[in-house]
Write a protein that holds these residues in place. Structure first.
Motif, PDB file in Angstrom:
ATOM      1  N   LEU A  10       0.830  -1.211   0.000  1.00  0.00           N
ATOM      2  CA  LEU A  10       0.000   0.000   0.000  1.00  0.00           C
ATOM      3  C   LEU A  10       0.858   1.253   0.000  1.00  0.00           C
ATOM      4  O   LEU A  10       0.569   2.213  -0.713  1.00  0.00           O
ATOM      5  N   ASP A  14       1.165   4.220  -2.885  1.00  0.00           N
ATOM      6  CA  ASP A  14       0.650   5.496  -2.383  1.00  0.00           C
ATOM      7  C   ASP A  14      -0.861   5.408  -2.123  1.00  0.00           C
ATOM      8  O   ASP A  14      -1.621   6.310  -2.468  1.00  0.00           O
ATOM      9  N   LEU A  15      -1.277   4.281  -1.521  1.00  0.00           N
ATOM     10  CA  LEU A  15      -2.682   4.054  -1.186  1.00  0.00           C
ATOM     11  C   LEU A  15      -2.845   3.957   0.324  1.00  0.00           C
ATOM     12  O   LEU A  15      -1.896   3.695   1.049  1.00  0.00           O
ATOM     13  N   GLU A  17      -6.083   3.092   3.602  1.00  0.00           N
ATOM     14  CA  GLU A  17      -7.412   2.601   3.969  1.00  0.00           C
ATOM     15  C   GLU A  17      -7.835   3.359   5.216  1.00  0.00           C
ATOM     16  O   GLU A  17      -7.003   3.729   6.040  1.00  0.00           O
ATOM     17  N   PHE A  48      -9.362   0.576  -0.653  1.00  0.00           N
ATOM     18  CA  PHE A  48      -8.133   1.355  -0.596  1.00  0.00           C
ATOM     19  C   PHE A  48      -8.282   2.537  -1.547  1.00  0.00           C
ATOM     20  O   PHE A  48      -8.913   2.421  -2.587  1.00  0.00           O
ATOM     21  N   HIS A  49      -7.694   3.654  -1.179  1.00  0.00           N
ATOM     22  CA  HIS A  49      -7.800   4.839  -2.032  1.00  0.00           C
ATOM     23  C   HIS A  49      -6.526   5.654  -1.955  1.00  0.00           C
ATOM     24  O   HIS A  49      -5.678   5.435  -1.099  1.00  0.00           O
ATOM     25  N   SER A  50      -6.440   6.616  -2.854  1.00  0.00           N
ATOM     26  CA  SER A  50      -5.276   7.495  -2.921  1.00  0.00           C
ATOM     27  C   SER A  50      -5.136   8.297  -1.639  1.00  0.00           C
ATOM     28  O   SER A  50      -6.120   8.660  -1.004  1.00  0.00           O
ATOM     29  N   LYS A  51      -3.893   8.590  -1.286  1.00  0.00           N
ATOM     30  CA  LYS A  51      -3.630   9.458  -0.138  1.00  0.00           C
ATOM     31  C   LYS A  51      -3.746  10.923  -0.533  1.00  0.00           C
ATOM     32  O   LYS A  51      -3.953  11.784   0.306  1.00  0.00           O
TER      33      LYS A  51
END
Length: 117
Positions: A10, A14-15, A17, A48-51
């Motif tokens: 992750l 660069d992801l 949660e 999970f998503h982008s920071k």
């Protein structure tokens, strides 16, 4: 070691949660709200998503949907979208005349309170 490996993946992608503050989403007795006693409950269903450029408003499990041995999870994310080069949206008056509903008028979708985590 497995959780360390997944955190490394992750981080490299660069992801992120959100905090998992909901009950385990697997394994339920199919069609019921009780866990399957032959398996250890687990959090298999994740988002999970982008920071970057994303604000997480809500992250939860949908425990009332019992069609499977999994419980789905959902998240409400807020982000700023960038326009594509050369794209210009139609004037608002033209959209209204065409009978199109504004994007915020989605029907049949009940979202949880965005203030709750």
């Amino acid at each position: 070691a497995a959780s360390t490996d997944s955190r490394d993946v992750l981080r490299e992608a660069d992801l992120m949660e959100g905090p998992v503050l909901f009950p385990a989403t697997y394994r339920f007795q199919s069609g019921r709200t009780a866990y399957d006693t032959e398996r250890v409950p687990a959090w298999c269903d994740r988002i999970f998503h982008s920071k970057v450029g994303v604000t997480r408003k809500h992250y939860c499990a949908l425990g009332g949907l019992v069609q499977s041995d999994h419980r789905p999870v959902c998240t409400l994310l807020e982000t700023q979208l960038l326009a594509l080069p050369g794209f210009s949206p139609p004037p608002r008056a033209a959209t209204a005349q065409a009978g199109a509903a504004p994007p915020s008028a989605a029907k049949g979708v009940a979202l949880p309170d965005a203030g709750a985590q």
